[in-house]
Design an enzyme around this catalytic site. Structure first.
Site, PDB file in Angstrom:
ATOM      1  CE  LYS A 103      -4.422   1.068   0.102  1.00  0.00           C
ATOM      2  NZ  LYS A 103      -5.552   0.328  -0.474  1.00  0.00           N
ATOM      3  CB  THR A 187     -14.344  -1.593  -5.382  1.00  0.00           C
ATOM      4  OG1 THR A 187     -13.034  -1.513  -5.944  1.00  0.00           O
ATOM      5  CG2 THR A 187     -14.252  -1.935  -3.916  1.00  0.00           C
ATOM      6  CG  ASN A 217     -14.142   3.958  -7.361  1.00  0.00           C
ATOM      7  OD1 ASN A 217     -14.645   2.887  -7.023  1.00  0.00           O
ATOM      8  ND2 ASN A 217     -13.466   4.065  -8.482  1.00  0.00           N
TER       9      ASN A 217
HETATM   10  P1  NAD Z   1     -13.024   8.070  -2.733  1.00  0.00           P
HETATM   11  O1  NAD Z   1     -11.977   9.067  -2.430  1.00  0.00           O
HETATM   12  O2  NAD Z   1     -13.475   7.906  -4.133  1.00  0.00           O
HETATM   13  O3  NAD Z   1     -14.332   8.334  -1.819  1.00  0.00           O
HETATM   14  C1  NAD Z   1     -14.312   8.421  -0.430  1.00  0.00           C
HETATM   15  C2  NAD Z   1     -15.695   8.877   0.003  1.00  0.00           C
HETATM   16  O4  NAD Z   1     -15.769   8.859   1.430  1.00  0.00           O
HETATM   17  C3  NAD Z   1     -16.042  10.288  -0.423  1.00  0.00           C
HETATM   18  O5  NAD Z   1     -17.407  10.336  -0.784  1.00  0.00           O
HETATM   19  C4  NAD Z   1     -15.828  11.107   0.854  1.00  0.00           C
HETATM   20  O6  NAD Z   1     -16.627  12.277   0.882  1.00  0.00           O
HETATM   21  C5  NAD Z   1     -16.295  10.108   1.863  1.00  0.00           C
HETATM   22  N1  NAD Z   1     -15.807  10.348   3.220  1.00  0.00           N
HETATM   23  C6  NAD Z   1     -14.578  10.745   3.614  1.00  0.00           C
HETATM   24  N2  NAD Z   1     -14.549  10.846   4.955  1.00  0.00           N
HETATM   25  C7  NAD Z   1     -15.765  10.479   5.396  1.00  0.00           C
HETATM   26  C8  NAD Z   1     -16.360  10.376   6.667  1.00  0.00           C
HETATM   27  N3  NAD Z   1     -15.681  10.655   7.776  1.00  0.00           N
HETATM   28  N4  NAD Z   1     -17.635   9.962   6.735  1.00  0.00           N
HETATM   29  C9  NAD Z   1     -18.335   9.666   5.605  1.00  0.00           C
HETATM   30  N5  NAD Z   1     -17.838   9.764   4.384  1.00  0.00           N
HETATM   31  C10 NAD Z   1     -16.574  10.160   4.288  1.00  0.00           C
HETATM   32  O7  NAD Z   1     -12.448   6.687  -2.141  1.00  0.00           O
HETATM   33  P2  NAD Z   1     -12.885   5.231  -2.555  1.00  0.00           P
HETATM   34  O8  NAD Z   1     -11.931   4.751  -3.581  1.00  0.00           O
HETATM   35  O9  NAD Z   1     -14.337   5.198  -2.782  1.00  0.00           O
HETATM   36  O10 NAD Z   1     -12.515   4.422  -1.227  1.00  0.00           O
HETATM   37  C11 NAD Z   1     -13.440   4.284  -0.127  1.00  0.00           C
HETATM   38  C12 NAD Z   1     -12.998   3.112   0.743  1.00  0.00           C
HETATM   39  O11 NAD Z   1     -12.973   1.920  -0.051  1.00  0.00           O
HETATM   40  C13 NAD Z   1     -11.601   3.230   1.342  1.00  0.00           C
HETATM   41  O12 NAD Z   1     -11.585   2.596   2.605  1.00  0.00           O
HETATM   42  C14 NAD Z   1     -10.740   2.450   0.363  1.00  0.00           C
HETATM   43  O13 NAD Z   1      -9.531   1.988   0.951  1.00  0.00           O
HETATM   44  C15 NAD Z   1     -11.676   1.324   0.044  1.00  0.00           C
HETATM   45  N6  NAD Z   1     -11.393   0.613  -1.204  1.00  0.00           N
HETATM   46  C16 NAD Z   1     -11.336   1.252  -2.393  1.00  0.00           C
HETATM   47  C17 NAD Z   1     -11.113   0.533  -3.556  1.00  0.00           C
HETATM   48  C18 NAD Z   1     -11.143   1.173  -4.915  1.00  0.00           C
HETATM   49  O14 NAD Z   1     -11.135   0.425  -5.910  1.00  0.00           O
HETATM   50  N7  NAD Z   1     -11.197   2.469  -5.034  1.00  0.00           N
HETATM   51  C19 NAD Z   1     -10.892  -0.861  -3.506  1.00  0.00           C
HETATM   52  C20 NAD Z   1     -10.963  -1.481  -2.261  1.00  0.00           C
HETATM   53  C21 NAD Z   1     -11.209  -0.739  -1.120  1.00  0.00           C
END
Ligand code: NAD
Length: 407
Positions: A103, A187, A217
């Site tokens: 990571k 995802t 996302n």
């Molecule tokens: P992103 O940056 O696209 O979105 C994050 C979202 O969370 C945004 O809508 C933001 O406003 C919101 N957010 C931030 N802080 C917050 C809070 N305190 N309360 C509520 N909402 C909040 O990120 P993402 O890629 O969607 O990732 C989200 C989670 O999924 C993370 O834990 C990431 O590690 C995990 N993840 C992502 C992927 C991927 O393919 N992008 C794959 C596996 C896991």
């Protein structure tokens, strides 16, 4: 706030209480193979130079090259990246893809940077780490606040430094720059495939009421997929707070509302809630899809959901897990629930190495086949070992990694 790495190690301890593993293996899997910290100087638009702290943690590569996203967040630190790298190693083993776990991250609030500054920072991260990256060594991807465009800058910088033109060193790239069909939605869609296998085992009804924390996302795509499959999304949130609409949210309309107004608040027909209130709503399925440490000892007893699908990494602390388990609320753990992202990233890497481009239908069919199969493997392990789904997923992953390490 709980240190996510300590939480990850507590999860490991809980899993090995159920099934024993060799001491020497556990001593190795509990620590990363390598952790790197770099400083990234960026000449800002105002002429001043700012130095950012960046990270890459390479946890374990017994099953293949290190694989894992890069997070840009003001709270990101080495302990968060270490926890995420450990979970990636387990996640790739759970999905049974030929990858290890790593990571990366940068401590930065990307919303305060101009596009030029963001590009310089991203290229700087690659310059600092190019020696350890590569299609056969370490293959990063997007995570919170990193986008396909950032991946394309990174791919370009890596090619400039090394001459490697395969584009297989970063995944999650834009479609016209070596990306895979279906990576954006992978995802959220993968989470739905896993959910659809397991919900039948736990009697979650068709058309159940769903609450989603996070509208990026993962949360945004999950909302669309669940809604398309007949589920009623009754609440969603972003970092500023959430909205509830008991008769169901039109996800596209909420997306448009957020684009036009910069906030979810005020969405017609909805009432506003805080992120903490959102987690405690009455619903069938709760999907944390934002950040870690959202369900803790402070609120676990107040959770009313009947089933939890962890699409974020590490949203539930170990103490909270114990409480939910005692309350008979099944939790589908992150390392299974969100493994669709890294699975399609691995498809992208494979396509780049082979010079192929697979259709979206092929990508989704391959993804579904893997997640259907591995969800059942883990469910059966949970029954055989008389334990919860998280510990079952840990055990399956640890068995696979141990085997690859010769134990
Ligand atoms: P992103 O940056 O696209 O979105 C994050 C979202 O969370 C945004 O809508 C933001 O406003 C919101 N957010 C931030 N802080 C917050 C809070 N305190 N309360 C509520 N909402 C909040 O990120 P993402 O890629 O969607 O990732 C989200 C989670 O999924 C993370 O834990 C990431 O590690 C995990 N993840 C992502 C992927 C991927 O393919 N992008 C794959 C596996 C896991």
């Amino acid at each position: 706030m709980q240190n996510p790495y300590e939480n990850a190690m507590m999860q490991l301890d809980r899993a090995v209480e159920v099934q024993a593993f060799p001491e020497a293996f556990l001593a190795q899997i509990a620590v990363p193979n390598r952790e790197l910290r770099i400083s990234i100087p960026v000449k800002m638009d105002n002429g001043e130079t700012k130095v950012f702290e960046g990270y890459r943690v390479e946890h374990n590569n017994a099953r293949g090259p290190y694989k894992g996203g890069i997070r840009y967040h003001y709270d990101t630190d080495i302990n968060e990246v270490k926890a995420l790298a450990f979970w990636m190693a387990l996640k790739c083993a759970v999905a049974n893809i030929p990858m290890g776990g790593g990571k990366g991250g940068v401590t930065v609030d990307p919303k305060t940077l101009s596009k030029t500054e963001l590009e310089k920072l991203s290229r700087g991260w690659v310059r600092g780490l190019a020696d350890v990256l590569g299609p056969r060594k370490d293959v990063p991807a997007p995570d919170v606040n990193t986008t396909p465009e950032i991946m394309s800058w990174m791919t370009d910088e890596f090619a400039l430094i090394t001459g490697d033109k395969t584009m297989a060193t970063f995944t999650g790239k834009p479609l016209d720059k070596g990306g895979s069909e279906g990576r954006g939605i992978a995802t959220g869609l993968g989470g739905f495939y896993v959910f659809d296998v397991l919900r039948k085992k736990y009697n979650v009804p068709d058309g159940a009421k769903v609450v989603i924390q996070g509208f990026g996302n993962v949360g945004g795509n999950a909302a669309e997929v669940f809604a398309k499959n007949g589920y009623k999304i009754i609440a969603m949130s972003d970092s500023k707070g959430g909205v509830v609409k008991d008769d169901g949210i039109d996800v596209k309309a909420l997306e448009d509302w957020k684009k036009a107004n910069g906030t979810l608040a005020g969405f017609p027909g909805s009432r506003t809630v805080t992120n903490m209130e959102l987690l405690e709503l009455e619903c069938d399925v709760l999907i944390p899809a934002a950040l870690e440490n959202q369900i803790t000892v402070d609120n676990a007893t107040k959770i009313k959901a009947k089933f939890i699908l962890e699409l974020a990494n590490g949203p539930i602390t170990t103490e909270a897990d114990e409480i939910l388990f005692a309350k008979n609320i099944p939790v589908v753990p992150d390392i299974l629930a969100n493994s669709g992202g890294v699975t399609v990233s691995t498809f992208e890497w494979e396509q780049n190495l082979k010079g192929e481009h697979w259709s979206e239908a092929d990508v989704f069919a391959k993804l579904k086949e893997i997640l259907d199969r591995e969800s059942m493997v883990i469910y059966e392990k949970s029954i055989a070992a008389k334990t919860d789904i998280r510990r079952a997923a840990f055990i399956v992953a640890l068995e696979r990694i141990a085997k690859a390490m010769g134990y």
